[in-house]
Write an enzyme that holds these catalytic residues in place. Structure first.
Site, PDB file in Angstrom:
ATOM      1  N   GLU A  86      -0.592  -5.168   6.280  1.00 49.98           N
ATOM      2  CA  GLU A  86       0.739  -5.302   5.673  1.00 49.98           C
ATOM      3  C   GLU A  86       1.595  -6.303   6.454  1.00 49.98           C
ATOM      4  O   GLU A  86       2.319  -7.108   5.872  1.00 49.98           O
ATOM      5  CB  GLU A  86       1.439  -3.946   5.630  1.00 49.98           C
ATOM      6  CG  GLU A  86       0.827  -3.002   4.606  1.00 49.98           C
ATOM      7  CD  GLU A  86       1.407  -1.594   4.650  1.00 49.98           C
ATOM      8  OE1 GLU A  86       1.344  -0.916   3.618  1.00 49.98           O
ATOM      9  OE2 GLU A  86       1.905  -1.172   5.706  1.00 49.98           O
TER      10      GLU A  86
ATOM     11  N   THR B   7       0.852  -1.197   0.000  1.00 48.60           N
ATOM     12  CA  THR B   7       0.000   0.000   0.000  1.00 48.60           C
ATOM     13  C   THR B   7       0.886   1.246   0.000  1.00 48.60           C
ATOM     14  O   THR B   7       1.940   1.247   0.644  1.00 48.60           O
ATOM     15  CB  THR B   7      -0.899  -0.009   1.251  1.00 48.60           C
ATOM     16  OG1 THR B   7      -1.756  -1.153   1.162  1.00 48.60           O
ATOM     17  CG2 THR B   7      -1.763   1.244   1.356  1.00 48.60           C
TER      18      THR B   7
ATOM     19  N   GLY C 138       3.394   1.964   7.944  1.00 48.12           N
ATOM     20  CA  GLY C 138       2.086   2.367   8.463  1.00 48.12           C
ATOM     21  C   GLY C 138       1.759   3.820   8.229  1.00 48.12           C
ATOM     22  O   GLY C 138       0.714   4.289   8.658  1.00 48.12           O
TER      23      GLY C 138
HETATM   24  C1  5RP Z   1       1.371   2.093   4.279  1.00 47.67           C
HETATM   25  C2  5RP Z   1       2.841   1.935   4.323  1.00 47.67           C
HETATM   26  C3  5RP Z   1       3.615   2.466   3.165  1.00 47.67           C
HETATM   27  O1  5RP Z   1       4.334   1.429   2.607  1.00 47.67           O
HETATM   28  C4  5RP Z   1       4.527   3.538   3.641  1.00 47.67           C
HETATM   29  O2  5RP Z   1       3.758   4.522   4.307  1.00 47.67           O
HETATM   30  C5  5RP Z   1       5.301   4.170   2.492  1.00 47.67           C
HETATM   31  O3  5RP Z   1       4.428   4.875   1.687  1.00 47.67           O
HETATM   32  P1  5RP Z   1       4.897   5.599   0.349  1.00 47.67           P
HETATM   33  O4  5RP Z   1       5.346   4.528  -0.579  1.00 47.67           O
HETATM   34  O5  5RP Z   1       3.658   6.316  -0.109  1.00 47.67           O
HETATM   35  O6  5RP Z   1       6.003   6.553   0.710  1.00 47.67           O
HETATM   36  O7  5RP Z   1       3.412   1.404   5.226  1.00 47.67           O
HETATM   37  O8  5RP Z   1       0.779   1.676   5.474  1.00 47.67           O
END
Ligand code: 5RP
Length: 221
Positions: free
Chosen positions: A102, A25, A94
């Site tokens: 996750e 995500t 997170g």
């Molecule tokens: C979501 C996550 C994401 O992997 C983390 O926040 C990184 O996000 P992004 O790729 O948008 O920088 O843990 O719960």
């Protein structure tokens, strides 16, 4: 964007016909899902398990077959982003609020490929506030107990000024530690607090880390 996309597309090179693939995500995992969608439309046969409603919807829109985690025995490879990665490949996750699903998907996967841009490398972990998913009941008390571990926990809010709610109907407390020296001990201490569902420390779960750079190059750690 180029760095995240480059890391994501490199990770997708590890996906083979017939695999069960965990979909992460966030804005980096987004690019992996996009690439998988293109490959599926060109004949790649995979089954996906999503870590959030958002990623599930995106995958379905792109024509990727999605199953619930209950329908698969094991996941071959999960590709996911992270908010921080330390040199031992411990992670904070997170930021997007999906840490519980996750972590369940990651721990059910033979391989967890983490895709990040260079800004996510950290030593030690902790500049990024650690997300902790908590049940609503008694969350003020859970918050107080968390603060005794040496952080300032803040209830995550949504744009509509209501508490942010996870896909599991829980709240998130973003815990500002500043630095985390003993990540494994902290992980255990947090999860022992009643009301805590899970925290965003991912210890000994990543099997590969791919870092993307602004010029489109990547480095596999
Ligand atoms: C979501 C996550 C994401 O992997 C983390 O926040 C990184 O996000 P992004 O790729 O948008 O920088 O843990 O719960």
């Amino acid at each position: 964007m180029e760095a995240k996309k480059a890391a994501a597309e490199k990770a997708v090179e590890y996906i083979r016909d017939g695999m069960v693939v965990g979909l992460g995500t966030g804005s980096t995992a987004y690019w992996a899902i996009q690439k998988l969608g293109t490959l599926v439309n060109n004949g790649l046969r995979i089954t996906a398990v999503a870590t959030s409603i958002q990623s599930e919807q995106l995958a379905k829109e792109l024509g990727i077959p999605v199953r619930s985690i209950a329908e698969v025995d094991e996941i071959d490879v999960t590709i996911d982003g992270a908010d921080e990665v330390d040199p031992e490949w411990n992670l904070i996750k997170g930021g997007g609020g999906a840490l519980l699903r996750e972590k369940i998907v990651a721990s059910s996967s033979k391989e967890l490929i983490i895709i990040v841009d260079e800004s996510k490398q950290a030593q030690p972990l902790g500049s990024f506030p650690l997300p902790v998913e908590v049940v609503k009941f008694g969350c003020e008390h859970t918050q107080r107990k968390l603060s005794k571990l040496g952080c300032v926990p803040q209830l995550r809010m949504s744009d509509n000024q209501q508490p942010y709610m996870t896909d599991n109907g829980n709240y998130i407390l973003d815990c500002h530690f500043g630095k985390i020296d003993a990540a494994k001990d902290l992980h255990i201490a947090i999860n022992l607090i009643p009301g805590v569902v899970e925290n965003g420390l991912f210890i000994d779960l990543a099997t590969k880390v791919i870092v993307g750079y602004r010029d489109g190059s990547v480095r596999e750690l």
